[in-house]
Design an enzyme around this catalytic site. Structure first.
Site, PDB file in Angstrom:
ATOM      1  N   SER A 160       0.820  -1.199   0.000  1.00  0.00           N
ATOM      2  CA  SER A 160       0.000   0.000   0.000  1.00  0.00           C
ATOM      3  C   SER A 160       0.861   1.259   0.000  1.00  0.00           C
ATOM      4  CB  SER A 160      -0.963  -0.053   1.188  1.00  0.00           C
ATOM      5  OG  SER A 160      -2.060   0.786   0.993  1.00  0.00           O
TER       6      SER A 160
ATOM      7  N   HIS B 208      -6.397  -6.431  -1.552  1.00  0.00           N
ATOM      8  CA  HIS B 208      -5.303  -5.542  -1.180  1.00  0.00           C
ATOM      9  C   HIS B 208      -4.222  -6.255  -0.364  1.00  0.00           C
ATOM     10  CE1 HIS B 208      -3.704  -1.507  -0.733  1.00  0.00           C
ATOM     11  NE2 HIS B 208      -3.641  -1.626   0.581  1.00  0.00           N
TER      12      HIS B 208
ATOM     13  N   ASP C 269      -8.277  -6.085  -5.774  1.00  0.00           N
ATOM     14  CA  ASP C 269      -8.036  -4.874  -4.999  1.00  0.00           C
ATOM     15  C   ASP C 269      -8.704  -3.702  -5.716  1.00  0.00           C
ATOM     16  OD1 ASP C 269      -7.103  -3.021  -3.188  1.00  0.00           O
ATOM     17  OD2 ASP C 269      -5.038  -3.047  -3.911  1.00  0.00           O
TER      18      ASP C 269
END
Length: 465
Positions: A167, A439, A380
């Protein structure tokens, strides 16, 4: 004694006071009596203290033909704790119930978790003005930490270091990678640099926000009205970024997330096949991160800055675990420091850097000869594969034409014949598409994540100036 019992015994035994003889070499670090874990603080600047935790793999002897690697895991947010989240919820040896994780990345590497930047997790500042305001400042702090850990420790120097990020951690990894490569070349850092891996990374916010409307329209989560609203706000962000209005772009990003949540009836930003209420990782992060809301301005930012931050376990929340038995085990956490207590401030101080791209930094890493791996989960949304592919196409590295012309190769796990992903590699650039993952790739697809890690850490050439 079984594996589970042995790990629990070692964990409880580690609650006893201990300081191994060689820990002085690692900046007065504490650790377990058997040397399998070490941890400590490094003061990277006046009033700025970074906490780190290193695990040595019990499988170190299984790969005698090559040096055993170390993975430095960088969490996202900014403000999310690698020592807590990455360790206990994703890839560390124990889960949040302190039970063994079958898919721990210790099977393939030693693991170094760092609460980055200062103010995250157990890391802390004595004065808010010591918090970082840019990704580059965070990279400087991390480089200082690595110098203090590595420069006088031959064992660490012999273990190739791979920076693996998730991220927003990808932005930190890109800047840190350049800082590390330059410090090695200048003779300031004694370290074998294996490369950088960018997992579902927030490298180009502009490309991601432009991916959301079309992607959700294609999978029927938005209609044309919702997609048009999304695209309109994405265009506003593009204009703000073009004119250097980075703080304003962060505010528009918050507005865009609200529009998508409303128009999609609560799509999960970490897995677009789910509602956010149906994803325990997303739901718990949003529900229990109210402590981060320092003002109305930060209300929409809190869920991203502490994603996965308080996932419930059968014994309670991650907050309870980290501020309870783990803090007691570590012994050195100051009494007035609570895990995650300064995380909201971390985000607020980086608000003007949050939407800045790091594409040029990835280009520079490739040009320096650093191994760069990009991997993305298929479902994601926040860092959608569609957006990742868009920013990768903007790279100006000399090998891009040949990379783009290559066919992908399928990836498998467990010999069941099912396609688990795809990979494409050319020279020092590698791209993994991980099917069925959102994610949090190591959580959603642990088998292929481990296999990918094995490929990454066995890459033929580590960086050398």
């Amino acid at each position: 004694m079984g594996k589970s019992s042995s790990l629990l015994f070692l964990f409880l035994y580690s609650l006893l006071p201990c300081l191994s003889p060689f820990h002085i070499e690692l900046v007065d670090a504490f650790g377990t009596p058997d040397g399998s874990e070490e941890w400590g603080y490094v003061q990277v600047r006046p009033k700025a203290h970074v906490f780190w935790w290193l695990y040595r793999s019990p499988q170190r002897g299984d790969r005698a033909s090559k040096p055993w690697p170390t993975v430095l895991w960088l969490q996202g947010g900014p403000g999310a704790s690698g020592v807590g989240i990455g360790n206990f919820q994703e890839i560390g040896p124990l889960d949040t119930d302190l039970k063994p994780r079958n898919s721990t990345w210790l099977q393939k590497a030693d693991l170094l978790f760092v609460d980055n930047p200062v103010g995250t997790g157990y890391s802390f500042v004595e004065d808010k003005q010591a918090l970082v305001k840019t990704d580059w400042e965070a990279a400087t702090d991390l480089t200082t930490l690595l110098k203090k850990l590595y420069n006088k420790n031959g064992r660490l120097q012999r273990s190739p270091l791979y920076i693996v990020a998730e991220s927003y951690g990808g932005k930190f990894a890109a800047t840190l990678g350049i800082s590390v490569a330059k410090a090695i070349k200048a003779g300031e850092l004694k370290l074998t640099f294996g490369g950088v891996a960018l997992g579902d990374s927030w490298i180009s916010p502009e490309d991601f926000v432009f991916s959301w409307g079309p992607l959700l329209l294609d999978v029927s989560r938005l209609d044309f009205i919702g997609a048009n609203k999304s695209n309109s706000l994405a265009e506003k962000i593009r204009q703000q970024l073009a004119t250097g209005q980075y703080g304003e772009a962060t505010e528009t990003w918050s507005d865009l997330e609200r529009v998508i949540i409303s128009s999609s009836n609560g799509v999960d930003f970490y897995n677009f096949l789910l509602d956010s209420k149906d994803d325990p990782l997303s739901t718990m992060a949003v529900a229990s991160s109210n402590n981060l809301v320092t003002s109305k301005k930060l209300a929409m930012k809190k869920s991203y800055s502490m994603y996965l931050g308080s996932k419930a376990s059968s014994s309670g929340s991650l907050d309870d675990l980290m501020n309870g038995i783990i803090k007691k085990k570590l012994k050195i956490i100051p009494k007035d420091v609570s895990w995650g207590g300064q995380a909201g401030d971390v985000f607020e101080f980086l608000v003007n850097d949050f939407m800045k791209p790091r594409i040029n930094e990835v280009d520079e890493l490739l040009s320096l000869g650093v191994n760069v791996t990009i991997y993305n989960g298929q479902v994601d949304l926040i860092c959608a594969t569609k957006g990742t592919e868009a920013w990768v196409r903007k790279l100006k590295w000399e090998g891009m034409k040949d990379f783009n012309n290559l066919e992908r190769k399928p990836l498998y796990c467990n010999d069941d014949g099912a396609t688990r992903g795809f990979v494409k590699s050319y020279k020092n650039l590698h791209f993994y598409w991980i099917l069925g993952a959102g994610h949090f790739v190591p959580v959603d697809q642990p088998c292929i994540a481990l296999k990918m890690l094995s490929y990454i850490t066995q890459s033929p050439a580590a960086f050398s100036p």
